[in-house]
Design an enzyme around this catalytic site. Structure first.
Site, PDB file in Angstrom:
ATOM      1  N   THR A   1     -29.847  -1.373 -19.080  1.00  0.00           N
ATOM      2  CA  THR A   1     -29.955   0.051 -18.618  1.00  0.00           C
ATOM      3  C   THR A   1     -29.390   0.871 -19.425  1.00  0.00           C
ATOM      4  OG1 THR A   1     -29.993  -0.961 -16.347  1.00  0.00           O
ATOM      5  CG2 THR A   1     -29.807   1.381 -16.381  1.00  0.00           C
TER       6      THR A   1
ATOM      7  N   LYS B   1     -36.523   3.035 -13.447  1.00  0.00           N
ATOM      8  CA  LYS B   1     -35.451   2.416 -13.026  1.00  0.00           C
ATOM      9  C   LYS B   1     -34.533   3.571 -12.675  1.00  0.00           C
ATOM     10  CE  LYS B   1     -31.474  -0.377 -13.368  1.00  0.00           C
ATOM     11  NZ  LYS B   1     -30.907  -1.791 -13.091  1.00  0.00           N
TER      12      LYS B   1
ATOM     13  N   LYS C   1     -23.024   4.513 -12.946  1.00  0.00           N
ATOM     14  CA  LYS C   1     -23.700   4.529 -14.450  1.00  0.00           C
ATOM     15  C   LYS C   1     -24.967   5.142 -14.358  1.00  0.00           C
ATOM     16  CE  LYS C   1     -25.426   1.525 -17.938  1.00  0.00           C
ATOM     17  NZ  LYS C   1     -25.764   0.224 -18.662  1.00  0.00           N
TER      18      LYS C   1
HETATM   19  P1  NAD Z   1     -21.660  -7.349 -19.401  1.00  0.00           P
HETATM   20  O1  NAD Z   1     -20.697  -6.161 -19.972  1.00  0.00           O
HETATM   21  O2  NAD Z   1     -21.294  -8.371 -18.476  1.00  0.00           O
HETATM   22  O3  NAD Z   1     -22.631  -7.923 -20.667  1.00  0.00           O
HETATM   23  C1  NAD Z   1     -22.808  -7.047 -21.794  1.00  0.00           C
HETATM   24  C2  NAD Z   1     -22.403  -7.966 -23.171  1.00  0.00           C
HETATM   25  O4  NAD Z   1     -22.877  -7.186 -24.284  1.00  0.00           O
HETATM   26  C3  NAD Z   1     -21.074  -8.242 -22.996  1.00  0.00           C
HETATM   27  O5  NAD Z   1     -20.708  -9.595 -23.015  1.00  0.00           O
HETATM   28  C4  NAD Z   1     -20.606  -7.847 -24.570  1.00  0.00           C
HETATM   29  O6  NAD Z   1     -19.703  -8.436 -25.124  1.00  0.00           O
HETATM   30  C5  NAD Z   1     -22.169  -7.984 -25.056  1.00  0.00           C
HETATM   31  N1  NAD Z   1     -22.068  -7.046 -26.486  1.00  0.00           N
HETATM   32  C6  NAD Z   1     -21.780  -5.797 -26.409  1.00  0.00           C
HETATM   33  N2  NAD Z   1     -21.959  -5.042 -27.691  1.00  0.00           N
HETATM   34  C7  NAD Z   1     -22.418  -6.301 -28.539  1.00  0.00           C
HETATM   35  C8  NAD Z   1     -23.068  -6.513 -29.776  1.00  0.00           C
HETATM   36  N3  NAD Z   1     -22.683  -5.379 -30.618  1.00  0.00           N
HETATM   37  N4  NAD Z   1     -23.267  -7.617 -30.012  1.00  0.00           N
HETATM   38  C9  NAD Z   1     -23.264  -8.713 -29.087  1.00  0.00           C
HETATM   39  N5  NAD Z   1     -22.664  -8.585 -28.026  1.00  0.00           N
HETATM   40  C10 NAD Z   1     -22.376  -7.290 -27.682  1.00  0.00           C
HETATM   41  O7  NAD Z   1     -22.865  -6.414 -18.659  1.00  0.00           O
HETATM   42  P2  NAD Z   1     -24.086  -6.896 -17.526  1.00  0.00           P
HETATM   43  O8  NAD Z   1     -23.566  -7.020 -16.297  1.00  0.00           O
HETATM   44  O9  NAD Z   1     -24.407  -8.129 -18.435  1.00  0.00           O
HETATM   45  O10 NAD Z   1     -25.048  -5.974 -17.694  1.00  0.00           O
HETATM   46  C11 NAD Z   1     -26.018  -5.530 -19.125  1.00  0.00           C
HETATM   47  C12 NAD Z   1     -26.980  -4.496 -18.595  1.00  0.00           C
HETATM   48  O11 NAD Z   1     -27.658  -4.964 -17.443  1.00  0.00           O
HETATM   49  C13 NAD Z   1     -26.097  -3.160 -18.385  1.00  0.00           C
HETATM   50  O12 NAD Z   1     -26.945  -2.341 -19.101  1.00  0.00           O
HETATM   51  C14 NAD Z   1     -26.522  -3.108 -16.957  1.00  0.00           C
HETATM   52  O13 NAD Z   1     -26.264  -1.568 -16.684  1.00  0.00           O
HETATM   53  C15 NAD Z   1     -27.534  -3.587 -16.847  1.00  0.00           C
HETATM   54  N6  NAD Z   1     -27.744  -4.304 -15.465  1.00  0.00           N
HETATM   55  C16 NAD Z   1     -26.772  -5.061 -14.814  1.00  0.00           C
HETATM   56  C17 NAD Z   1     -26.461  -5.699 -13.665  1.00  0.00           C
HETATM   57  C18 NAD Z   1     -25.570  -6.335 -12.873  1.00  0.00           C
HETATM   58  O14 NAD Z   1     -25.793  -6.435 -11.653  1.00  0.00           O
HETATM   59  N7  NAD Z   1     -24.634  -6.535 -13.494  1.00  0.00           N
HETATM   60  C19 NAD Z   1     -27.645  -5.216 -12.873  1.00  0.00           C
HETATM   61  C20 NAD Z   1     -28.864  -4.647 -13.562  1.00  0.00           C
HETATM   62  C21 NAD Z   1     -28.695  -4.139 -14.594  1.00  0.00           C
END
Ligand code: NAD
Length: 307
Positions: free
Chosen positions: A96, A171, A246
């Site tokens: 997102t 979204k 966010k």
């Molecule tokens: P998270 O922080 O658990 O996962 C993100 C991952 O990206 C981390 O493990 C981090 O180490 C990795 N990362 C960052 N930079 C990187 C790079 N350069 N190379 C490789 N890996 C890298 O976050 P999440 O909860 O999985 O959310 C991910 C996305 O999904 C976000 O944009 C969030 O807004 C969206 N989202 C999350 C949810 C939820 O319930 N968690 C729901 C809908 C949308």
């Protein structure tokens, strides 16, 4: 048809999403900056790559699931993910992110000779694990058609909303409705408390009348009326207040950029930001009802409910 997929970002969402692609018969080359997440993904059948670029170099499709737009753009442009991929690779960003960043990501992918789709999700970690996510996509028809079978392996529904950035736009507009309506429902319950109205009575009326909405009838912010809502488990998420903050900040950015008067959206963004940085850290977004109650001084719950 089985594809080779690079999956970058194996966190709360990306880990289970990548696992579902493996289960659907695809070869998934995964990468995350955090070695323990890469190891956990390997246990689900994801092949650990040494870098995002290594994963992308042999892939038909590159999926990213990262925290924010700056991570996506840094990987695409500065760290050479686009340059590492074969010409014509499909880049699907499920993170997102800001609408402007999503459009910039599309442009960068096109300029490098690739196709792109923004495909943020709704459904949270539970949906990622169960394969019931909804993908909200933006990009051209061809990119959507190519991505659809993969989105189908990770989710239940994929909606093509329009051109580049349209997925992110839909979204954040949806989540702005949700954030505002959760505050509205919370304020109504706290007002009802001060008027001596039971939670159940207000729920029975509003959930079958014109106050009906998802924030009330599915994610009800007070315990009791909807047994499955996070309020019944001390506001364990669900959808974390920090993620709502966010998404509302992204909506506020877009509103400012477009000079749109989203007065309630801006107010909701400020309320959730303050809440998520303070008492609501780690809680479901419906716990905002506690902040409303806390700010309401003597307007305490006269209904006998313990919330
Ligand atoms: P998270 O922080 O658990 O996962 C993100 C991952 O990206 C981390 O493990 C981090 O180490 C990795 N990362 C960052 N930079 C990187 C790079 N350069 N190379 C490789 N890996 C890298 O976050 P999440 O909860 O999985 O959310 C991910 C996305 O999904 C976000 O944009 C969030 O807004 C969206 N989202 C999350 C949810 C939820 O319930 N968690 C729901 C809908 C949308």
């Amino acid at each position: 048809m089985s594809s080779v997929i690079a999956f970058v970002g194996l966190g709360h969402m990306g880990g289970p999403m990548a696992a579902r692609l493996v289960r659907a018969g695809h070869r998934v080359l995964g990468y995350d900056l955090v070695p323990s997440l890469l190891a956990a993904a390997a246990e689900t059948g994801v092949e650990a790559a040494a870098s995002a670029e290594e994963a992308a170099s042999g892939a038909d499709v590159v999926i990213t699931m990262l925290p924010a737009g700056r991570h996506v753009l840094a990987l695409y442009r500065d760290q050479g993910l686009l340059a590492a991929a074969r010409p014509g690779t499909l880049f699907v960003d499920c993170s997102t992110i800001d609408v402007a960043d999503a459009r910039a990501a599309h442009e960068a992918a096109f300029a490098a000779g690739h196709r792109a789709l923004d495909a943020p999700v709704s459904g949270g970690v539970v949906g990622a694990e169960a394969g019931t996510l909804t993908f909200i996509a933006g990009g051209d028809e061809e990119a959507f058609a190519r991505a659809e079978p993969l989105l189908g392996a990770m989710g239940r529904k994929a909606v093509h909303c329009g051109a580049a950035g349209a997925g992110q736009a839909a979204k954040i507009c949806n989540n702005m409705i949700l954030g505002i309506s959760m505050i509205a429902v919370s304020e109504a319950f706290v007002l009802g408390e001060s008027l001596g109205l039971s939670h159940q009575a207000l729920f029975d009326v509003a959930s079958t009348a014109s106050g009906q909405c998802w924030a009330l009838s599915v994610n009800c912010p007070v315990p009791g009326p909807v047994p499955g809502s996070p309020a019944n488990r001390d506001y364990r998420p669900g959808f974390a207040a920090s993620l709502m903050a966010k998404d509302l900040a992204l909506a506020a950015n877009a509103a400012r950029a477009g000079e749109v008067d989203t007065a309630l959206g801006l107010r909701a963004a400020a309320m959730f930001t303050e809440f998520a940085q303070g008492p609501g850290a780690g809680e479901d977004f419906s716990a905002i009802v506690r902040a409303v109650r806390g700010r309401s001084g003597q307007a305490t719950d006269r209904t006998g409910s313990t919330t």
